[in-house]
Design an enzyme around this catalytic site. Structure first.
Site, mmCIF file in Angstrom:
data_model
loop_
_atom_site.group_PDB
_atom_site.id
_atom_site.type_symbol
_atom_site.label_atom_id
_atom_site.label_comp_id
_atom_site.label_asym_id
_atom_site.label_seq_id
_atom_site.Cartn_x
_atom_site.Cartn_y
_atom_site.Cartn_z
ATOM 1 N N ASP A 75 -16.289 2.275 5.780
ATOM 2 C CA ASP A 75 -15.239 3.231 5.412
ATOM 3 C C ASP A 75 -15.765 4.319 4.491
ATOM 4 O OD1 ASP A 75 -12.474 4.214 5.155
ATOM 5 O OD2 ASP A 75 -12.747 3.582 3.078
ATOM 6 N N HIS A 80 0.848 -1.190 0.000
ATOM 7 C CA HIS A 80 0.000 0.000 0.000
ATOM 8 C C HIS A 80 0.879 1.234 0.000
ATOM 9 C CE1 HIS A 80 -3.379 2.631 0.616
ATOM 10 N NE2 HIS A 80 -2.613 3.304 1.467
ATOM 11 N N LYS A 109 -9.637 -1.827 4.579
ATOM 12 C CA LYS A 109 -9.759 -2.296 3.203
ATOM 13 C C LYS A 109 -8.680 -3.324 2.875
ATOM 14 C CE LYS A 109 -9.979 2.019 2.010
ATOM 15 N NZ LYS A 109 -10.078 3.319 1.316
ATOM 16 N N SER A 149 -9.039 3.515 7.919
ATOM 17 C CA SER A 149 -9.572 3.543 6.557
ATOM 18 C C SER A 149 -8.738 2.655 5.633
ATOM 19 C CB SER A 149 -9.586 4.993 6.053
ATOM 20 O OG SER A 149 -9.986 5.037 4.709
ATOM 21 N N ARG A 186 -16.257 12.475 7.249
ATOM 22 C CA ARG A 186 -15.004 13.139 7.654
ATOM 23 C C ARG A 186 -14.677 14.275 6.702
ATOM 24 N NH1 ARG A 186 -10.837 8.652 7.231
ATOM 25 N NH2 ARG A 186 -9.389 10.373 7.497
#
Lengths: 435, 435
Positions: free
Chosen positions: A161, A82, A187, A183, A168
């Protein structure tokens, strides 16, 4: 248990249990807790903070709001990467086939671009026919066949999310390390992975401008992955200049093809092979990251990674002829060469501005609904420390929109800061954090 | 200016301008800013706090959300009193006619009871026919004719307060001194007054249990009144036991009648004449509070205050025969005498519990929609420091609801704490704050 009591507890700096956090998240997701109560909760948690275990609880509750993919029927280690995103960051396109070619499963679920940063899905979809909206059974079958798959988030993954992020976004509660952690991790954990390599970017083109913030986020992400028994390594990497030279969706696929074909050895090559090395190590195919990196380099030079990229693309319905002959890709209506009007050493690049210029040309989005032009973008040559002479070609821009050419040209020129004296080159990989 | 920027500024501890606060309040009131943004704003302001000037800005913005009554055509000083509420607190019924009889205008706008505390409107409405819903022109004409008027908040006064309070109530943002200040003062300032006497109660039957919190609120209220050029004096007074002996709507009118007829000289008499004295002083009819108090005492003993009370009641359509002959008022179906089962000195009285017991009997509300029984309530004799013998009559309860009698009886018995040794009597007026 009731929402007001839980909000009050966090408001007064209390530590919440899993049951309390899950009460808020699951009832908000199902519509029982109204958005005005959840936004008060978000603000209280934003200001008072969530500690390590509360962050894991939030992640777990958001994860459990949706489907958790079961990959246990597919053999081998499943490792993903990621990145927190930057300009010209196309490492996913390179490391996924590299790591898959090393015999590790890469079940990658990615996002779209928003604002100055691009998204892997948009890049993949610039390949004609390439589908990123596979259903779960197709997702598994592609992963099984070729060791990798690259899709977008389905609506069944962590639905909390999406709802929480939307709230947010309009309540000034975005820039919170615990919320960002939950968040991302809710995922990623839904993918059913065994390990994760994190690329947390810092610098003027990253979400985390300061390195200390990037480290804090990396530690929070890593700790949360650990709490779910995942193997994890984090890198803090430089985003003070675009990664590689190509910015824009097809342009980034194009550059990736050249890296995979062993034709380019730049910062993009360096970072992609390092991250791939860490993934290979986490997947148990090397003794350490360095050995993993050597394997990655070998898989590029022997053509196996490129072969894997065409294989993945083919299985996901991409027209491989464009990967084999990238020069036949449709061209933008307008191409403008930009030349330097000054001489000097490149001292700084306003990378955020470069990203926003590519959006202006058609390569990105300001709003989720905006359409993308896959051909549009920038080839940007300067790198910090490079010597530039007046008249040198510094960039090429590609767009179908004539109206933006002048503004984009000025913007790119103004994003480069030149100095008379030599300047130091920023370190690409600033820090490695093991957990 | 946009809502997210303002929320972010307060979230990060910034100081907001009048323009910023008014942007939030006026756009929330008009429905442009959604409740989920305003609740995030409320939580940020709750945790980060609002300073003295921000509190005044919030008050001003809420005040300007509605009508500000113009009393400039009515001669003389306009002085009001505000109490933060307690059990048996009926000083408004006494001091309003006293101060009006002293030649000062008292344009009082009051609220209803909620929870353990009663409200002046409910008490007045227990007088058959008494109307508290006068329109503005009737409000002014009554005030002009008899120097006093007592009505409820109209929908045109500070509408922002109603909306904000409803949101605070469900987002754990009630207990904030700046918010409480703005809520109280926006309504009081809308009355068009020149001065205000504040009675901030502290103790087990008050909203502010701790004296330090009561002082903080009194200072905040006083500073805000000062910022609007109002004369103001605040008293911190004891609410560790019911004020007077009668609790319940008509019962409190009944006790007030007896005070106004100079028949009772208890803590209620003492506090009412002190507050009235301060109002008379602020209204310019005495050199100091003490002299004002002497005037108040004189106006009770010479019958003018009681005469004024009947005059106000008559002008507001109240059936004065009940004021002149209070014993003819309808009786509750059930009356129960409660006798002490122990002997000792009264050490403490759970005043909150006494208040909630009166609600149980029918005298109050738990929800805004609840109906009130004007006859219901408690006559409660014990006072802290008093010696009680086993078998002494300690209370009488009045209700139409047979089912609650036993529980109410137990509750009242259990609310009294007896001690073998003599106990000290709490000071009624704990502190006076001038601004």
């Amino acid at each position: 248990m009731n929402a007001i009591e839980i909000i009050r507890k966090k408001r007064d700096g209390g530590k919440l249990s899993y049951q309390e956090i899950d009460f808020m998240v699951s009832n908000f997701t199902s519509g029982i807790i109204p958005d005005y109560q959840f936004s008060a909760f978000l603000m209280a948690a934003f200001i008072r903070g969530l500690d390590k275990s509360e962050t894991s609880f939030l992640t777990e509750s958001m994860l459990k709001s949706g489907e958790i993919i079961d990959l246990s029927t597919i053999e081998g280690s499943k490792i993903d990467k990621h990145s927190t995103g930057g300009v010209g960051d196309k490492t996913s396109l390179i490391l996924t086939p590299v790591v898959a070619a090393a015999g590790i499963k890469v079940p990658m679920i990615s996002g779209r671009g928003l604002g100055h940063t691009g998204g892997t899905l948009d890049k993949l979809e610039s390949i004609p026919g390439f589908r990123t909206d596979l259903n779960l059974s197709k997702y598994k079958s592609v992963l099984k066949k070729c060791s990798a798959v690259m899709i977008g988030q389905t609506k069944d993954i962590a639905p909390a999310d999406k709802l929480i992020y939307a709230l947010r976004d309009v309540t000034a509660t975005v820039e919170s390390i615990p919320f960002i952690t939950a968040s991302i991790m809710s995922k990623k954990l839904a993918e059913g992975i065994d390990g994760l390599v994190l690329d947390v970017k810092t610098g003027c083109g990253a979400f985390m401008k300061k390195q200390s913030d990037a480290v804090e986020l990396a530690v929070s992400l890593g700790n949360t992955a650990k709490a779910f028994d995942k193997k994890v390594i984090a890198f803090i990497t430089d985003m003070n200049q675009p990664l590689g030279n190509y910015i824009g969706n097809w342009l980034e696929v194009y550059e990736s093809i050249f890296v995979l074909r062993n034709k380019v050895k730049n910062d993009l090559y360096e970072l992609s092979t390092t991250l791939a090395g860490a993934m290979i190590y986490l997947g148990g195919k090397s003794k350490n990251i360095e050995e993993g990196k050597k394997i990655a380099i070998e898989l590029i030079s022997n053509g196996k990674a490129f072969e894997k990229f065409t294989e993945i693309s083919e299985l996901q319905d991409g027209d491989v002829s464009f990967i084999l002959k990238p020069e036949k890709y449709p061209k933008s209506k307008y191409r403008r060469e930009i030349h330097s009007s000054k001489s000097g050493y490149v001292q700084a690049i306003d990378t955020y501005r470069i990203g926003m210029t590519s959006v202006m040309l058609g390569a990105g989005r300001l709003k989720k609904e905006d359409k993308i032009d896959p051909k549009a973008g920038i080839i940007f040559y300067p790198k910090i420390g490079m010597k530039i002479k007046k008249g040198d070609l510094i960039a090429e821009i590609f767009t179908d929109n004539k109206d933006v050419i002048e503004t984009a040209t000025d913007s790119i020129k103004n994003s480069i800061e030149l100095s008379r004296s030599k300047t130091s080159v920023p370190k690409l990989i600033k820090k490695k954090i093991e957990f």
